[in-house]
Design an enzyme around this catalytic site. Structure first.
Site, PDB file in Angstrom:
ATOM      1  CE  LYS A   3      -4.348  -2.851   2.456  1.00 44.22           C
ATOM      2  NZ  LYS A   3      -4.457  -2.826   3.298  1.00 44.22           N
ATOM      3  CD  GLN A   6      -3.422  -4.696   6.403  1.00 41.50           C
ATOM      4  OE1 GLN A   6      -3.868  -3.676   5.422  1.00 41.50           O
ATOM      5  NE2 GLN A   6      -3.685  -5.819   5.965  1.00 41.50           N
ATOM      6  CG  ASP A  62      -9.512  -0.338   4.378  1.00 41.12           C
ATOM      7  OD1 ASP A  62      -9.469  -0.586   3.277  1.00 41.12           O
ATOM      8  OD2 ASP A  62      -9.396  -0.948   5.291  1.00 41.12           O
TER       9      ASP A  62
HETATM   10  N1  GUN Z   1      -7.223  -7.081   5.273  1.00 41.14           N
HETATM   11  C1  GUN Z   1      -6.866  -7.780   4.856  1.00 41.14           C
HETATM   12  N2  GUN Z   1      -7.081  -6.886   2.976  1.00 41.14           N
HETATM   13  C2  GUN Z   1      -7.406  -5.838   4.365  1.00 41.14           C
HETATM   14  C3  GUN Z   1      -8.115  -4.630   3.316  1.00 41.14           C
HETATM   15  O1  GUN Z   1      -8.507  -4.833   2.685  1.00 41.14           O
HETATM   16  N3  GUN Z   1      -8.303  -3.768   4.126  1.00 41.14           N
HETATM   17  C4  GUN Z   1      -7.940  -3.196   5.520  1.00 41.14           C
HETATM   18  N4  GUN Z   1      -7.723  -2.706   6.857  1.00 41.14           N
HETATM   19  N5  GUN Z   1      -7.193  -4.574   5.937  1.00 41.14           N
HETATM   20  C5  GUN Z   1      -6.938  -6.093   5.522  1.00 41.14           C
END
Ligand code: GUN
Length: 283
Positions: A52, A96, A119
């Site tokens: 990211k 996350q 998200d």
């Molecule tokens: N863990 C796995 N995929 C994601 C996601 O798209 N967002 C977040 N916050 N955690 C994740």
């Protein structure tokens, strides 16, 4: 000829579009910033967070990583989220997942300001999507809509079967496909005669997390097949929910794993970060 839907290529196109938009914002003196909170040191999460941050660098969005120890309490985490909500230099907040044991992810998601919920997991974002109001959209299903549109797959009036009913993929996917005027069925582990239900689909979207479960028995000839799975096969090789080799000759279009849906999630996160400027009334 079966079309291979190239998620790597389409995700790059989207990131390039975001990069161009952030360049224009920067000319107006606006620089967007994403805050990524990671609690603990789950190795998979560390890789996702790094990806990211790399995408942020590519698209011209600033990123700050907030690393908190695995022993962080719920109260401390909520307090960090609230601090980021108040911080006007932060446009997007992402915590996350999964969180270490003992922490309540739902409460943390609810604490994120819906104006910064890149998200798209906050109940307000989910509700807005359901009734067609502006708001952040969950990244993986939003990425699938882009794959479908940019591959010229018609949705209007067509049968779409989604297998999987998670809050992150299946449910928002259904809402988005309804908005695209598809006729939507959501199937799941309790569905009776799943192969027959899947064979109704002009567009079949699988999000179950079971390696190569969907063979050609589940696919109507000429269907488009979108595979959200990210699994390991018996040899430890990455594979999707779909048995790609078996389904390829019957499908009209198919996403590979890796290189299909996967790269779209981060690209759409970047798009959401860009959209935060509009949602926050900055532009
Ligand atoms: N863990 C796995 N995929 C994601 C996601 O798209 N967002 C977040 N916050 N955690 C994740």
């Amino acid at each position: 000829m079966t079309k291979i839907i190239d998620g790597k290529l389409i995700s790059k196109q989207i990131k390039d579009e975001v990069r161009e938009e952030t360049r224009i914002l920067e000319e107006k003196g606006i620089r967007l910033t994403l805050a990524v909170v990671q609690v603990g040191e789950d190795p998979a999460s560390t890789v996702y967070v790094r990806n990211k941050q790399k995408a942020c660098e590519y698209t011209g969005i600033a990123s700050v990583k907030i690393a908190m120890p695995a022993e962080t309490t719920q109260k401390e985490l909520l307090s960090k989220v609230r601090e980021l909500n108040e911080d006007s230099s932060i446009n997007g907040i992402l915590v996350q997942l999964p969180l270490p044991k003992g922490l309540d992810a739902n409460e943390v998601i609810r604490a994120i300001s819906p104006l910064k919920d890149v998200d798209g997991f906050h109940p307000q974002s989910v509700g807005a999507l359901s009734i067609g109001l502006p708001g952040f959209k969950s990244c993986t299903p939003a990425g699938i809509i882009e794959l479908i549109k940019r591959s010229g797959i018609e949705t209007e009036g067509r049968e779409c079967v989604i297998v999987g009913r998670s809050n992150i993929v299946g449910k928002p996917m259904a809402m988005m496909m309804i908005r695209e005027n598809a006729t939507v069925t959501v199937a799941h582990s309790r569905t009776v005669d799943l192969p027959a239900v899947c064979r109704r689909a002009d567009i079949l979207i699988t999000a179950v997390g079971r390696a190569k479960m969907f063979n050609r028995e589940y696919v109507k000839p000429g269907a488009a097949v979108i595979d959200c799975g990210m699994n390991r096969d018996e040899n430890g090789k990455l594979c999707g929910d779909v048995d790609y080799e078996d389904v390829f000759p019957v499908a009209s279009a198919i996403t590979p794993v890796p290189g299909g849906v996967g790269p779209m999630t981060v690209a759409m996160l970047m798009k959401n970060c860009l959209d935060s400027a509009r949602i926050q009334g900055i532009v």
